[in-house]
Design a protein around this motif. Structure first.
Motif, PDB file in Angstrom:
ATOM      1  N   TYR A   1       0.826  -1.203   0.000  1.00 31.97           N
ATOM      2  CA  TYR A   1       0.000   0.000   0.000  1.00 31.97           C
ATOM      3  C   TYR A   1       0.863   1.257   0.000  1.00 31.97           C
ATOM      4  O   TYR A   1       0.522   2.261  -0.620  1.00 31.97           O
ATOM      5  CB  TYR A   1      -0.921  -0.005   1.216  1.00 31.97           C
TER       6      TYR A   1
ATOM      7  N   ASN B   1       3.181  -5.351 -13.858  1.00 29.03           N
ATOM      8  CA  ASN B   1       3.092  -5.137 -12.409  1.00 29.03           C
ATOM      9  C   ASN B   1       2.222  -6.197 -11.721  1.00 29.03           C
ATOM     10  O   ASN B   1       1.523  -5.920 -10.753  1.00 29.03           O
ATOM     11  CB  ASN B   1       2.575  -3.725 -12.107  1.00 29.03           C
TER      12      ASN B   1
ATOM     13  N   TRP C   1       3.313   1.064  -7.182  1.00 22.43           N
ATOM     14  CA  TRP C   1       1.927   1.490  -7.093  1.00 22.43           C
ATOM     15  C   TRP C   1       1.416   1.756  -8.500  1.00 22.43           C
ATOM     16  O   TRP C   1       2.046   2.472  -9.272  1.00 22.43           O
ATOM     17  CB  TRP C   1       1.834   2.762  -6.251  1.00 22.43           C
ATOM     18  N   SER C   2       0.281   1.214  -8.821  1.00 20.96           N
ATOM     19  CA  SER C   2      -0.307   1.468 -10.132  1.00 20.96           C
ATOM     20  C   SER C   2      -1.134   2.743 -10.062  1.00 20.96           C
ATOM     21  O   SER C   2      -1.954   2.918  -9.161  1.00 20.96           O
ATOM     22  CB  SER C   2      -1.204   0.301 -10.550  1.00 20.96           C
ATOM     23  N   VAL C   3      -0.918   3.612 -11.019  1.00 21.54           N
ATOM     24  CA  VAL C   3      -1.659   4.859 -11.062  1.00 21.54           C
ATOM     25  C   VAL C   3      -3.120   4.551 -11.340  1.00 21.54           C
ATOM     26  O   VAL C   3      -3.450   3.709 -12.165  1.00 21.54           O
ATOM     27  CB  VAL C   3      -1.106   5.771 -12.180  1.00 21.54           C
ATOM     28  N   ARG C   4      -3.991   5.206 -10.613  1.00 22.71           N
ATOM     29  CA  ARG C   4      -5.416   5.059 -10.868  1.00 22.71           C
ATOM     30  C   ARG C   4      -6.068   6.412 -10.697  1.00 22.71           C
ATOM     31  O   ARG C   4      -5.551   7.298 -10.027  1.00 22.71           O
ATOM     32  CB  ARG C   4      -6.038   4.033  -9.931  1.00 22.71           C
ATOM     33  N   ARG C   5      -7.175   6.540 -11.307  1.00 20.63           N
ATOM     34  CA  ARG C   5      -7.872   7.811 -11.295  1.00 20.63           C
ATOM     35  C   ARG C   5      -8.740   7.942 -10.040  1.00 20.63           C
ATOM     36  O   ARG C   5      -9.335   6.972  -9.590  1.00 20.63           O
ATOM     37  CB  ARG C   5      -8.757   7.883 -12.518  1.00 20.63           C
TER      38      ARG C   5
ATOM     39  N   GLU D   1     -11.946   8.914  -7.843  1.00 16.86           N
ATOM     40  CA  GLU D   1     -13.381   8.967  -8.068  1.00 16.86           C
ATOM     41  C   GLU D   1     -13.880  10.382  -7.781  1.00 16.86           C
ATOM     42  O   GLU D   1     -13.207  11.175  -7.136  1.00 16.86           O
ATOM     43  CB  GLU D   1     -14.113   7.985  -7.139  1.00 16.86           C
TER      44      GLU D   1
ATOM     45  N   GLN E   1     -19.181  -1.004 -12.200  1.00 16.73           N
ATOM     46  CA  GLN E   1     -17.844  -0.495 -12.492  1.00 16.73           C
ATOM     47  C   GLN E   1     -17.997   0.868 -13.146  1.00 16.73           C
ATOM     48  O   GLN E   1     -18.773   1.034 -14.084  1.00 16.73           O
ATOM     49  CB  GLN E   1     -17.083  -1.435 -13.421  1.00 16.73           C
TER      50      GLN E   1
ATOM     51  N   THR F   1     -14.458   5.625 -17.130  1.00 18.33           N
ATOM     52  CA  THR F   1     -13.418   6.625 -16.979  1.00 18.33           C
ATOM     53  C   THR F   1     -13.358   7.422 -18.262  1.00 18.33           C
ATOM     54  O   THR F   1     -12.964   6.899 -19.294  1.00 18.33           O
ATOM     55  CB  THR F   1     -12.048   5.966 -16.712  1.00 18.33           C
TER      56      THR F   1
END
Length: 192
Positions: free
Chosen positions: A26, A43, A49-53, A55, A117, A120
């Motif tokens: 984490y 990965n 760490w994977s980039v995520r958008r 919310e 889900q 994006t």
């Protein structure tokens, strides 16, 4: 499986959250390492760490938190006031009129969709909202007041104060230079 068994053993979601947040996975950064990238480009082994958008709710809540205005009260009824400082979780959702930021940043819209889900999308209105909306302007002013109160009148110190508040780190040379140029421009415009 481990987290599920821990939840069954302790019955505490707080314990599970603590385990997740304190885990090394984490706390990993997005920093890339060439050797790891060659071995595991997708990965799958979670070496970074994977980039995520974010919310819609997290965008709004983080803006309020950085401005020092987030009401962290837990529980209670939904709030109907759109100008409320409570977490987005507590905003009352009107099916026929969702909050603007909710629809703009792909939040669920109760009337039209079940949200297993989220989509994006990236549209020009998103950065325009973040730059020009009354909500963003008010949060920017609150952040500026917060930095002024913490650092005093020195603009360099104010810039240095904003970094840990907004980004959780001190400014490096690449970040310090644009801030100094900004303050020079502001000073020049105010003198003219």
């Amino acid at each position: 499986d481990y987290l599920a068994s821990e939840l069954l053993r302790t019955g505490s979601t707080r314990h599970i959250h603590r385990l997740i947040v304190q885990s090394s996975t984490y706390r990993q950064s997005f920093a890339s390492h060439a050797e790891n990238g060659k071995r595991d480009p997708e990965n799958r082994y979670l070496w970074r760490w994977s980039v995520r958008r974010l919310e819609a709710e997290a965008i709004r809540d983080s803006m309020l938190a950085v401005a020092g205005e987030l009401d962290e009260k837990v529980g209670g009824p939904s709030v109907t006031d759109a100008d409320s400082r409570r977490r987005s979780l507590y905003l009352f959702q009107k099916r026929d009129a969702p909050p603007l930021h909710q629809a703009l940043f792909d939040g669920p819209i109760g009337m039209t969709e079940s949200c297993a889900q989220r989509q994006t999308t990236t549209v020009p209105l998103q950065p325009l909202y973040l730059l020009n909306s009354e909500f963003s302007v008010q949060r920017s002013r609150a952040l500026a007041a917060r930095a002024s109160a913490a650092a005093g009148a020195g603009q360099g110190r104010q810039g240095a104060e904003v970094y840990p508040i907004a980004l959780g780190r001190s400014p490096d040379a690449r970040g310090r230079a644009p801030a100094e140029r900004f303050f020079e421009r502001v000073s020049a415009n105010s003198e003219a």
